[in-house]
Design a protein around this motif. Sequence first.
Motif, PDB file in Angstrom:
ATOM      1  N   GLY A   3       0.888  -1.015  -0.078  1.00 35.80           N
ATOM      2  CA  GLY A   3      -0.079  -0.102  -0.054  1.00 35.80           C
ATOM      3  C   GLY A   3       0.801   1.156   0.046  1.00 35.80           C
ATOM      4  N   GLN A   4       0.531   2.301   1.055  1.00 34.99           N
ATOM      5  CA  GLN A   4       1.388   3.650   0.975  1.00 34.99           C
ATOM      6  C   GLN A   4       2.392   3.253   2.244  1.00 34.99           C
ATOM      7  N   CYS A   5       2.818   2.299   2.386  1.00 31.65           N
ATOM      8  CA  CYS A   5       3.621   2.351   3.832  1.00 31.65           C
ATOM      9  C   CYS A   5       4.978   2.915   3.474  1.00 31.65           C
ATOM     10  N   ALA A   6       5.565   3.703   4.561  1.00 29.66           N
ATOM     11  CA  ALA A   6       6.808   4.182   4.283  1.00 29.66           C
ATOM     12  C   ALA A   6       7.768   3.081   4.476  1.00 29.66           C
ATOM     13  N   GLY A   7       9.137   3.068   4.377  1.00 25.90           N
ATOM     14  CA  GLY A   7      10.196   2.166   4.614  1.00 25.90           C
ATOM     15  C   GLY A   7      10.286   1.095   3.721  1.00 25.90           C
ATOM     16  N   VAL A   8       9.825   1.288   2.428  1.00 21.34           N
ATOM     17  CA  VAL A   8       9.950   0.271   1.529  1.00 21.34           C
ATOM     18  C   VAL A   8      10.657   0.618   0.362  1.00 21.34           C
ATOM     19  N   HIS A   9      10.945   2.002  -0.313  1.00 18.29           N
ATOM     20  CA  HIS A   9      11.616   2.034  -1.260  1.00 18.29           C
ATOM     21  C   HIS A   9      13.040   2.561  -0.910  1.00 18.29           C
ATOM     22  N   PRO A  10      13.951   2.038  -1.341  1.00 15.50           N
ATOM     23  CA  PRO A  10      15.340   2.420  -1.026  1.00 15.50           C
ATOM     24  C   PRO A  10      15.690   3.937  -1.223  1.00 15.50           C
ATOM     25  N   VAL A  11      16.633   4.660  -0.490  1.00 13.76           N
ATOM     26  CA  VAL A  11      16.772   5.964  -0.856  1.00 13.76           C
ATOM     27  C   VAL A  11      18.058   6.069  -1.559  1.00 13.76           C
ATOM     28  N   TYR A  12      18.186   7.095  -2.550  1.00 12.10           N
ATOM     29  CA  TYR A  12      19.290   7.050  -3.604  1.00 12.10           C
ATOM     30  C   TYR A  12      20.041   8.622  -3.454  1.00 12.10           C
ATOM     31  N   SER A  13      19.151   9.672  -2.620  1.00  7.67           N
ATOM     32  CA  SER A  13      19.840  10.876  -2.314  1.00  7.67           C
ATOM     33  C   SER A  13      20.697  10.928  -1.167  1.00  7.67           C
ATOM     34  N   ASN A  14      21.791  11.462  -1.117  1.00  9.01           N
ATOM     35  CA  ASN A  14      22.673  11.829   0.136  1.00  9.01           C
ATOM     36  C   ASN A  14      23.581  12.885  -0.248  1.00  9.01           C
ATOM     37  N   PRO A  15      24.100  13.509   0.902  1.00  7.02           N
ATOM     38  CA  PRO A  15      24.723  14.665   0.758  1.00  7.02           C
ATOM     39  C   PRO A  15      25.980  14.633  -0.373  1.00  7.02           C
ATOM     40  N   THR A  16      26.545  13.578  -0.509  1.00 10.26           N
ATOM     41  CA  THR A  16      27.681  13.393  -1.545  1.00 10.26           C
ATOM     42  C   THR A  16      27.501  13.119  -2.929  1.00 10.26           C
ATOM     43  N   ASN A  17      26.037  12.566  -3.103  1.00  9.29           N
ATOM     44  CA  ASN A  17      26.056  12.095  -4.647  1.00  9.29           C
ATOM     45  C   ASN A  17      25.382  13.259  -5.610  1.00  9.29           C
ATOM     46  N   GLY A  18      25.000  14.426  -5.016  1.00 10.02           N
ATOM     47  CA  GLY A  18      24.166  15.312  -5.759  1.00 10.02           C
ATOM     48  C   GLY A  18      22.849  14.929  -6.265  1.00 10.02           C
ATOM     49  N   ILE A  19      22.202  13.970  -5.791  1.00  8.05           N
ATOM     50  CA  ILE A  19      20.948  13.691  -6.025  1.00  8.05           C
ATOM     51  C   ILE A  19      19.829  14.267  -4.965  1.00  8.05           C
ATOM     52  N   SER A  20      18.971  15.172  -5.427  1.00  9.88           N
ATOM     53  CA  SER A  20      18.417  16.451  -4.492  1.00  9.88           C
ATOM     54  C   SER A  20      17.305  15.351  -3.872  1.00  9.88           C
TER      55      SER A  20
END
Length: 148
Positions: free
Chosen positions: A80-97
Amino acid sequence: MGSTDVLSLGNGGQIVVSFEPNAIVDGPGVDFIVFENPFYVGCNADAGEDAEPGEVSVSEDGVTWATFPCDDTTANPPYGQCAGVHPVYSNPTNGISPFDPKTAGGDPYDLATIGVKRARYVRIVDKIIEPCPMGAPPDGKNGFDLDA
């Protein structure tokens, strides 16, 4: 891959985050993103993911809550719409907002889907029973890990 610098809610734990005096307002598309630290088993999306679902609710006053539908009883994501399901790609060092829902990863939310115009509070509740890779029983050490 998500940070290890997180706040663990533990089994059944919860957190309420206040944006007061500001608020999240409903606009076109995604209004906010919740970042946990799920990851693909062995860094392989085909091998499944280690997810720790959390139920997300929003409130204008901190008393009355509107909840995004979260079903952690299914065998496979997205629950459904649970959080904690999709991996995080953004981080302070990779330039992904972290503000770009198309590239940041995490779990995006649109207030319009639950009929809310604005919210000053976001509540996340760990769903306790999480799916375990290859049918292994829960080890009692799991819980939603809030990254951002």
